[in-house]
Design an enzyme around this catalytic site. Structure first.
Site, mmCIF file in Angstrom:
data_model
loop_
_atom_site.group_PDB
_atom_site.id
_atom_site.type_symbol
_atom_site.label_atom_id
_atom_site.label_comp_id
_atom_site.label_asym_id
_atom_site.label_seq_id
_atom_site.Cartn_x
_atom_site.Cartn_y
_atom_site.Cartn_z
ATOM 1 N N SER A 74 0.808 -1.220 0.000
ATOM 2 C CA SER A 74 0.000 0.000 0.000
ATOM 3 C C SER A 74 0.843 1.273 0.000
ATOM 4 O O SER A 74 0.796 2.073 0.935
ATOM 5 C CB SER A 74 -0.957 -0.016 1.191
ATOM 6 O OG SER A 74 -1.680 -1.217 1.203
ATOM 7 N N ARG B 208 7.218 6.485 -4.483
ATOM 8 C CA ARG B 208 7.787 7.091 -3.263
ATOM 9 C C ARG B 208 7.229 6.343 -2.054
ATOM 10 O O ARG B 208 6.186 5.715 -2.112
ATOM 11 C CB ARG B 208 7.418 8.571 -3.171
ATOM 12 C CG ARG B 208 5.943 8.815 -3.088
ATOM 13 C CD ARG B 208 5.545 10.269 -2.872
ATOM 14 N NE ARG B 208 4.086 10.303 -2.841
ATOM 15 C CZ ARG B 208 3.319 10.323 -3.911
ATOM 16 N NH1 ARG B 208 3.861 10.348 -5.109
ATOM 17 N NH2 ARG B 208 2.008 10.299 -3.808
ATOM 18 N N ASP C 176 -5.445 -2.601 -2.201
ATOM 19 C CA ASP C 176 -6.471 -3.110 -1.273
ATOM 20 C C ASP C 176 -7.911 -3.009 -1.799
ATOM 21 O O ASP C 176 -8.732 -3.864 -1.495
ATOM 22 C CB ASP C 176 -6.339 -2.481 0.126
ATOM 23 C CG ASP C 176 -6.446 -0.974 0.114
ATOM 24 O OD1 ASP C 176 -6.495 -0.371 -0.974
ATOM 25 O OD2 ASP C 176 -6.482 -0.385 1.210
#
Ligand code: ADP
Ligand code: MG
Length: 492
Positions: free
Chosen positions: A153, A168, A206
């Protein structure tokens, strides 16, 4: 009516009205922004291609692994899909040492993750693990590998179902040498280094996991159309026709299976209408945004999700406290260090507690004010004012949540088919805020293309555990994807 306080609370509450005509404008604009996102890069709605090209129908079988890296804990689980919409899940959770999150190298972190997978296999699947080690020693070529779904995530640029480079780090992670690298390859090489019988088969978002988990567990064999999260943040994924995802042809090195003609899109709808062309705004929304660490960004999310609803309410309550008579009776006390005065100090679960109190004495509201804000002896009017504002903010969030759902229902044309349209949802806000679905459905009904027909046609169900069973299902879909075995060739 009653006291000036309640009159003022009611006036503020009306600013949170989100009537039918605004819902309809929101839906039209969402459809416009989503089409733009399918065609181009760098749009408000990112509409990210996930390279997941099939949804399960509940008959899938097998044993798969899933891991989840995204916050404080690293989760490893194995999922046995029984092929009859049910599954069994075994899992372990490990806290990630701080030094690995920020000061080490990517090799340190991924080696740690691979070691946790090894420990999990030794405890829960030792027979398979040992058999694999034995075959390796005896020099067998044929291997039985576990396919693993990797829920990661953080922002990634994805090129295929099991490849994506890290853009990032967020959430306190900072390991510079991983940026720009394929996180699946990093995990696979750490796994190979330990000689584990595991293949990283899929990189998982997710919301996509939520969609897949719901599609497997929902009744009947029709696939789920939408997976939506209303938790800390809000986001959704849905099944799109490949031919509509015109920007795919600009993605260099993209490889995917084309035989279903579909692909799941991760909308990233938290950033719907960042330009505020249609979203409603009160002074509380504007101040919350201005004082946040990302002003102008995630504007839809800032009106809908758990991370923000408490703060909107806190600002409205503080206004009533400073400028009307809220919590001003002599018997009422608001300590100077009450979280009423602290930014982000009010947890969204308070809204659920307040909204859930239907008793005349309002005991839950009083208990919640005490527990969350250390406020003692509020008057009945205080409690009523809190309830009026809570109701308005929660109801607006739920009605706003209908916008992306209605837009996807209309855009995909699924309302015009005979089948039930299935929607899987997850997150504490939709799960615990009283009547969230009821308000959402009221707004859906007010969209003419959905109408009362939507009441029966659209089935909404909770879908738990997207990063467990959902990720396992994506690993399964990926393991059946021929393009993975021979990435150069595209199947058609
Ligand atoms: P996550 O999104 O991190 O996976 P959740 O779905 O549990 O986790 O969402 C957490 C968010 O939900 C937090 O912002 C929290 O304030 C909020 N929340 C927690 N409990 C409740 C509740 N009972 N009602 C409404 N919101 C809640
Ligand atoms: Mg969640």
């Amino acid at each position: 009516m009653s006291s000036p306080l309640l009159a003022e609370a009611t006036r503020i509450a009306r600013e949170f009205d989100y009537p039918a005509d605004q819902v309809q404008r929101g839906v039209a604009e969402y459809i416009r922004q989503s089409n733009e996102g399918l065609a181009k890069e760098n749009t408000t709605l990112s509409q990210i291609p996930t390279f997941v090209t099939a949804v399960p129908n509940g008959t899938e079988k097998g044993l798969y692994l899933a891991v989840d890296l995204g916050g404080t804990n690293f989760r490893v689980c194995s999922v046995q899909l029984h092929g009859d919409t049910t599954f069994s899940l075994t899992q372990s959770k490990i806290m990630i040492p701080r030094e690995l999150m920020a000061s080490g190298t990517s090799k340190d972190l991924f080696t740690f993750l691979a070691r946790q997978i090894e420990a999990f296999l030794r405890i829960h699947h030792n027979e398979h693990f040992e058999a694999h080690q034995r075959r390796r020693r005896e020099g067998h070529e044929e291997e039985e590998l576990f396919d693993l779904g990797f829920t990661f995530s953080f922002p990634v640029r994805q090129y295929g179902i099991n490849s994506g480079t890290l853009i990032r780090w967020t959430k306190g992670f900072n390991i510079p040498d991983a940026v720009g690298h394929d996180v699946c390859a990093l995990l696979q090489s750490a796994i190979d280094h330990l000689d584990l019988p595991v293949r990283v088969a899929a990189l998982v978002n997710d919301t996509v996991g939520t969609l897949m988990a719901r599609s497997y567990t929902s009744p009947g064999e029709t696939g789920t159309l939408i997976g939506a999260i209303f938790g800390t943040g809000t986001n959704g994924a849905y099944v799109e026709k490949l031919e509509n995802i015109t920007k795919l042809k600009h993605i260099k090195d993209a490889h995917y299976d084309t035989h279903t003609g579909e692909m799941i899109i991760n909308a990233e709808w938290g950033s719907f209408d960042n330009q505020l062309s249609v979203l409603p705004s009160t002074i509380y929304d504007r101040d919350l945004d201005a004082d946040s660490n990302n002003p102008g960004i995630q504007m839809f999310e800032k009106r809908v999700s758990g991370m923000f609803l408490g703060e909107i309410l806190r600002r409205a309550l503080l206004d009533l406290y400073n400028n009307a008579q809220l919590f001003k009776a002599t018997e009422t006390s608001v300590p100077s260090d009450s979280f009423l005065h602290r930014q982000w100090g009010l947890d969204t679960s308070l809204l659920s507690d307040v909204e859930g109190d239907t008793l005349p004495q309002m005991p839950k509201i009083k208990a919640a004010l005490k527990e969350h804000l250390a406020i003692e002896n509020p008057t009945d009017d205080d409690c009523k004012a809190v309830k009026i504002l809570t109701h308005a903010i929660g109801k607006r969030a739920a009605r706003l949540s209908a916008v992306p759902l209605a837009a996807v229902l209309i855009h995909t044309g699924k309302l015009d088919t005979d089948d039930i349209v299935d929607v899987g949802v997850d997150g504490s806000v939709v799960e615990f805020y009283p009547n969230f679905e009821g308000h959402l459905r009221d707004a859906l009904r007010e969209v003419p293309e959905v109408g009362v027909a939507g009441d029966k046609k659209v089935r909404i169900g909770i879908s738990k555990d997207g990063s467990g069973v959902g990720a396992a299902l994506i690993a399964l879909v990926a393991s059946k994807d021929e393009t993975l075995k021979n990435p150069v060739e595209k199947s058609s």
